[in-house]
Write a protein that holds these residues in place. Structure first.
Motif, short mmCIF file in Angstrom:
data_model
loop_
_atom_site.label_atom_id
_atom_site.label_comp_id
_atom_site.label_asym_id
_atom_site.label_seq_id
_atom_site.Cartn_x
_atom_site.Cartn_y
_atom_site.Cartn_z
N ILE A 156 22.74 -21.32 -2.24
CA ILE A 156 23.72 -20.32 -2.64
C ILE A 156 22.97 -19.04 -2.99
O ILE A 156 22.12 -19.04 -3.89
CB ILE A 156 24.53 -20.79 -3.86
CG1 ILE A 156 25.22 -22.12 -3.54
CG2 ILE A 156 25.56 -19.73 -4.26
CD1 ILE A 156 25.94 -22.73 -4.74
N PRO A 157 23.22 -17.94 -2.30
CA PRO A 157 22.47 -16.71 -2.56
C PRO A 157 22.86 -16.08 -3.89
O PRO A 157 23.98 -16.26 -4.38
CB PRO A 157 22.87 -15.80 -1.38
CG PRO A 157 24.22 -16.29 -0.98
CD PRO A 157 24.21 -17.77 -1.21
N ASP A 158 21.93 -15.35 -4.48
CA ASP A 158 22.22 -14.59 -5.69
C ASP A 158 23.04 -13.36 -5.31
O ASP A 158 22.62 -12.57 -4.45
CB ASP A 158 20.90 -14.16 -6.36
CG ASP A 158 21.12 -13.53 -7.73
OD1 ASP A 158 22.25 -13.02 -7.97
OD2 ASP A 158 20.19 -13.54 -8.54
N MET A 159 24.22 -13.21 -5.90
CA MET A 159 25.12 -12.13 -5.50
C MET A 159 24.57 -10.74 -5.81
O MET A 159 25.06 -9.75 -5.27
CB MET A 159 26.49 -12.33 -6.17
CG MET A 159 27.25 -13.50 -5.61
SD MET A 159 27.64 -13.27 -3.85
CE MET A 159 27.88 -14.97 -3.32
N ASN A 160 23.56 -10.67 -6.68
CA ASN A 160 22.97 -9.36 -7.00
C ASN A 160 21.81 -8.98 -6.10
O ASN A 160 21.34 -7.84 -6.14
CB ASN A 160 22.50 -9.36 -8.47
CG ASN A 160 23.67 -9.51 -9.43
OD1 ASN A 160 24.74 -8.92 -9.23
ND2 ASN A 160 23.47 -10.30 -10.49
N ASP A 161 21.35 -9.92 -5.26
CA ASP A 161 20.26 -9.61 -4.33
C ASP A 161 20.78 -8.80 -3.15
O ASP A 161 21.98 -8.73 -2.88
CB ASP A 161 19.62 -10.91 -3.82
CG ASP A 161 18.80 -11.60 -4.90
OD1 ASP A 161 18.53 -10.96 -5.93
OD2 ASP A 161 18.47 -12.78 -4.72
N ILE A 162 19.82 -8.19 -2.41
CA ILE A 162 20.17 -7.42 -1.22
C ILE A 162 20.53 -8.38 -0.09
O ILE A 162 19.81 -9.35 0.17
CB ILE A 162 19.00 -6.51 -0.78
CG1 ILE A 162 18.65 -5.53 -1.91
CG2 ILE A 162 19.37 -5.75 0.49
CD1 ILE A 162 19.79 -4.61 -2.30
N PHE A 163 21.65 -8.11 0.55
CA PHE A 163 22.09 -8.97 1.66
C PHE A 163 21.25 -8.72 2.90
O PHE A 163 20.99 -7.57 3.28
CB PHE A 163 23.56 -8.70 1.98
CG PHE A 163 24.03 -9.39 3.23
CD1 PHE A 163 24.28 -10.75 3.24
CD2 PHE A 163 24.21 -8.66 4.41
CE1 PHE A 163 24.71 -11.38 4.39
CE2 PHE A 163 24.64 -9.29 5.56
CZ PHE A 163 24.89 -10.66 5.55
N VAL A 164 20.84 -9.80 3.56
CA VAL A 164 20.09 -9.73 4.81
C VAL A 164 20.81 -10.61 5.82
O VAL A 164 20.95 -11.83 5.62
CB VAL A 164 18.63 -10.21 4.64
CG1 VAL A 164 17.91 -10.15 5.97
CG2 VAL A 164 17.92 -9.38 3.58
N THR A 177 24.40 -5.28 -1.57
CA THR A 177 24.22 -6.55 -2.29
C THR A 177 25.04 -7.65 -1.62
O THR A 177 25.98 -7.40 -0.88
CB THR A 177 24.66 -6.41 -3.75
OG1 THR A 177 26.06 -6.09 -3.78
CG2 THR A 177 23.88 -5.30 -4.45
N ASN A 178 24.66 -8.87 -1.90
CA ASN A 178 25.42 -10.01 -1.39
C ASN A 178 26.87 -9.97 -1.90
O ASN A 178 27.79 -10.35 -1.19
CB ASN A 178 24.75 -11.32 -1.83
CG ASN A 178 23.47 -11.59 -1.07
OD1 ASN A 178 23.38 -11.33 0.12
ND2 ASN A 178 22.47 -12.11 -1.78
N LEU A 179 27.04 -9.52 -3.14
CA LEU A 179 28.39 -9.43 -3.70
C LEU A 179 29.25 -8.48 -2.88
O LEU A 179 30.41 -8.80 -2.56
CB LEU A 179 28.31 -8.96 -5.15
CG LEU A 179 29.66 -8.77 -5.86
CD1 LEU A 179 30.40 -10.09 -5.94
CD2 LEU A 179 29.46 -8.17 -7.25
#
Length: 366
Positions: A156-164, A177-179
């Protein structure tokens, strides 16, 4: 293999008292095949995939290890990586929830005896549910996705990280961000597209038109009859109803509804098509020509396209590359037989043989 793995898991769960046992419970199941034209079947496919996810993963792992060919093992490995990703699970649960909301409406639109008033109520309900999901459903949806991923060991990705994005370089990509990606670009965007499609298909004009058509229905002794709405319906066809005819129509409708409710033969009718047939049989189509014109316009109004869609799907089956020189008459006859299966299943082979035998004199008796 998927069915066998699922059956084994169900038996183990029953033995460990994780599932109740009883008549009609935990029946053998498999992945439901998605149809080309009926969206309800896609909902069933997603539901079965969610319920049998672990069995599907185990079978794919078995194919990766013991596949009969390199291509089969490679394809299974790709599918395995895709299915065990947060992107796939989030899309799976989003589409499952959207199709759950629209499932009842989808089935209602495919019925031949379409109740327009009920369908319009279902359309309104679907729009309200989708809007409520858009405004307040994010947290509940994310909890379901996260719980499912935790149960099946999916990261489960951290919603505050940058989405790739998968398979894309991080260079020259807008940093979000993932969010933002999962909430705005996926959750809200998909729901907005569904709402926009419903609004385009059922805008104010078409909704009003359909509700006006429903006033012609003879169901329940013409309970939906409304003179004002029927006059409004006539105004949608200015070439057929001039100002003078609109005035005559209003007077004709008053006499028409009194006559209809006075005779029992009209009180038991169902559907506008049966009403049109009865008007012709009793010669009231001549007595109420303007009302009958409204009925004819309502019958040719393309309210539902499900039947037409199925006909084109059948055409691809009947006229395939091996039978591409089929003539129009033969194609038409074959389509009628294929589409109206329920009717032709009731006709015995003996009736067909006798009909063929009596068409002309033949040397042998079939």
């Amino acid at each position: 293999m998927v069915r066998e793995r699922q059956q084994t898991k169900v038996m183990e769960a029953i033995q460990d008292y994780e599932l109740p046992s009883g008549q009609g419970l935990n029946q053998e199941t498999s992945l439901k095949r998605a149809s080309d034209t009926r969206w309800g079947s896609h909902y069933g496919t997603l539901v079965s995939l969610v319920n049998m996810f672990s069995s599907v993963i185990e079978v794919l792992e078995m194919i990766v290890d013991d596949g009969v060919s390199l291509d089969q093992r490679g394809e299974a490995d790709i599918l395995l990586n895709l299915l065990q990703s947060f992107d796939f699970v989030s899309s799976l649960f989003l589409m499952k929830e959207i199709l759950r909301i629209t499932n009842v409406l989808s089935h209602a639109l495919q019925k031949k005896d379409l109740d327009i008033v009920s369908v319009m109520a279902l359309v309104k309900a679907c729009k309200q549910q989708l809007q409520a999901m858009r405004d307040n459903g994010w947290d509940a949806w994310l909890d379901k996705v996260s719980s499912f991923c935790g149960k099946h060991d999916i990261d489960i990705p951290d919603m505050n990280d940058i989405f790739v994005a998968r398979g894309r370089s991080r260079r020259r990509v807008e940093k979000l961000t993932n969010l933002h990606h999962y909430r705005v670009d996926l959750f809200i965007d998909v729901i907005d597209k569904q709402l926009q499609e419903l609004n385009n298909r059922f805008n104010e004009t078409s909704t009003e038109l359909l509700l006006c058509v429903a006033c012609l229905s003879p169901d329940d002794s013409f309970s939906a009859f409304d003179i004002e709405k029927l006059v409004r319906l006539a105004k949608f066809y200015p070439k057929d109803f001039s100002d003078m005819k609109l005035t005559l129509l209003e007077d004709e409708l008053k006499n028409y509804i009194f006559d209809m409710r006075l005779h029992n033969e009209f009180s038991t009718l169902k559907g506008i098509n049966n009403l049109a047939q009865k008007l012709v049989e009793t010669k009231r189509d001549r007595q109420y020509p303007l009302v009958y014109l409204l009925v004819k316009l309502a019958l040719i109004l393309p309210v539902a396209t499900a039947s037409v869609e199925r006909a084109f799907s059948v055409m691809k089956i009947v006229k395939n590359p091996h039978r591409n020189r089929m003539g129009d008459q033969w194609l038409n006859d074959s389509l009628v037989v294929y589409i109206e299966k329920d009717v032709y299943d009731s006709i015995s082979n003996d009736v067909v043989i006798r009909r063929f035998q009596n068409m002309r004199t033949r040397r042998g008796q079939l």
